[in-house]
Design an enzyme around this catalytic site. Structure first.
Site, mmCIF file in Angstrom:
data_model
loop_
_atom_site.group_PDB
_atom_site.id
_atom_site.type_symbol
_atom_site.label_atom_id
_atom_site.label_comp_id
_atom_site.label_asym_id
_atom_site.label_seq_id
_atom_site.Cartn_x
_atom_site.Cartn_y
_atom_site.Cartn_z
ATOM 1 N N CYS A 2 -0.925 -6.125 6.066
ATOM 2 C CA CYS A 2 -0.957 -5.326 7.414
ATOM 3 C C CYS A 2 -1.704 -3.972 7.058
ATOM 4 O O CYS A 2 -2.647 -3.572 7.887
ATOM 5 C CB CYS A 2 0.511 -5.031 7.669
ATOM 6 S SG CYS A 2 1.038 -3.526 6.445
ATOM 7 N N HIS B 287 4.769 -0.952 7.055
ATOM 8 C CA HIS B 287 3.966 -1.469 7.800
ATOM 9 C C HIS B 287 2.932 -0.456 8.485
ATOM 10 O O HIS B 287 3.068 0.726 8.420
ATOM 11 C CB HIS B 287 4.668 -2.331 9.030
ATOM 12 C CG HIS B 287 3.996 -3.164 9.625
ATOM 13 N ND1 HIS B 287 3.119 -4.067 9.213
ATOM 14 C CD2 HIS B 287 3.835 -3.064 11.219
ATOM 15 C CE1 HIS B 287 2.344 -4.624 10.495
ATOM 16 N NE2 HIS B 287 2.953 -4.194 11.367
ATOM 17 N N ASP C 230 -1.516 -4.849 17.128
ATOM 18 C CA ASP C 230 -1.155 -5.240 15.559
ATOM 19 C C ASP C 230 -1.846 -6.663 15.315
ATOM 20 O O ASP C 230 -1.401 -7.575 15.673
ATOM 21 C CB ASP C 230 0.326 -5.174 15.493
ATOM 22 C CG ASP C 230 0.899 -5.446 13.899
ATOM 23 O OD1 ASP C 230 0.035 -5.572 13.063
ATOM 24 O OD2 ASP C 230 1.979 -5.430 13.672
#
Length: 322
Positions: free
Chosen positions: A95, A140, A155
């Site tokens: 991420c 994250h 994302d």
């Protein structure tokens, strides 16, 4: 404070090539007219195309923590560019690599981007419908992009079940994530013991099937900017702690795009000792690995990832080795 990192014009064009972006979506970076387009009413369609092509070209993967001599990850935008683009070995990242990369790319195109942190629900993938929500610490990263005075969650770094398009920050507005029946929505609520309205966060929820219950995936704050130094600290724990899922699990996923480039239709998933495809909610028969050689071959055949002999040797003797 110095401005956020940005990619050069030549780097942006290399990224266009890396994500196989169609010519109609290739606009000049660091250009006033491009910036105006990105932030205006037509910017959302463009952003969605950039996200789809990134998701279907760049894998979400933890391979650097297993197949490497030093088992380290850098979130520096130039290091990530080298890994994903320059090396030309099909690599991606997890991420904080992917969303740092994508956020830097978007800034070069003139988008208004705020990067922030997220807390993942450790039970978000549980098959138990009664599993309680249990948020882990900051681990994250997401980007919030403002277009035409509307704000969107963007994302590309969550892997299977993550958002496949920009999600507008609206309370309880349902969005079809992958047809026919995987939906996501955002809920604006408090997530801990503090019930003060000012403590509310956005919670991304996902539903698998029309009759299924909504499950919290992760939460993130509204107007809180995380700085590169914040991600360095988060990355240190996520990439080194023995309790971190990524340090003991070989994982690689990549989305599939339809023939028209208009829709994400499914995901290819390598998890531990097997790999499979899930298309429009239907999971295919998994292929299992008996040896490390099987898994390395699968990474190349299913994802186009090429690992050097030195990288392959890095997993020998570790808990994640086959």
């Amino acid at each position: 404070m110095s401005p956020r990192a940005s990619y050069t014009t030549s780097q942006v064009h290399e990224i266009y090539d890396r994500i196989s972006l169609p010519s109609q979506h290739r606009k000049p970076p660091h250009d006033a007219s491009t910036k105006s387009f990105a932030r205006g009413p037509d910017g959302l369609h463009w952003l969605a195309a950039l996200q789809r092509h990134a998701l279907s070209s760049i894998p979400f993967e933890s391979l650097s923590l297993h197949y490497s001599p030093d088992h380290r990850i850098s979130t520096d935008s130039q290091d990530v560019f080298t890994k994903i683009v320059t090396q030309n070995t099909g690599r991606g990242g997890y991420c904080m690599e992917l969303n740092a990369f994508f956020g830097t790319f978007l800034r070069a195109l003139g988008f208004e981007v705020l990067s922030t942190g997220g807390r993942v629900n450790s039970n978000q993938g549980s098959s138990d419908p009664e599993a309680e929500v249990s948020y882990m610490g900051w681990s994250h990263m997401v980007n919030i992009v403002t277009i035409d005075e509307k704000r969107y969650l963007v994302d590309i770094g969550f892997g299977s079940g993550g958002p496949t398009e920009p999600i507008r920050l609206l309370h309880l507005e349902e969005v079809c994530n992958i047809a026919p029946d995987q939906y996501v929505r955002l809920k604006f609520q408090t997530v801990g013991e503090d019930k003060d309205e000012r403590a509310k966060m956005w919670v991304l929820e996902r539903r698998e099937g029309n009759e299924a219950a909504w499950r919290a995936v992760y939460c993130f704050p509204d107007y809180v900017e995380f700085l590169p130094g914040d991600y360095e600290i988060m990355n240190l724990h996520t990439s080194t702690s023995p309790t971190s899922f990524f340090t003991y699990t070989v994982l690689c996923t990549k989305c599939m795009l339809d023939e028209y480039g208009a829709e994400i239709t499914g995901t290819t998933v390598l998890f531990g000792k097997s790999v499979y495809k899930q298309v429009k909610g239907v999971k295919g028969e998994p292929t299992t690995f008996e040896t490390e050689s099987d898994r390395v071959k699968a990474l190349e055949e299913w994802f186009g990832i090429i690992l050097s002999a030195e990288q392959q040797a890095g997993i020998i003797g570790t808990p994640s080795a086959i």
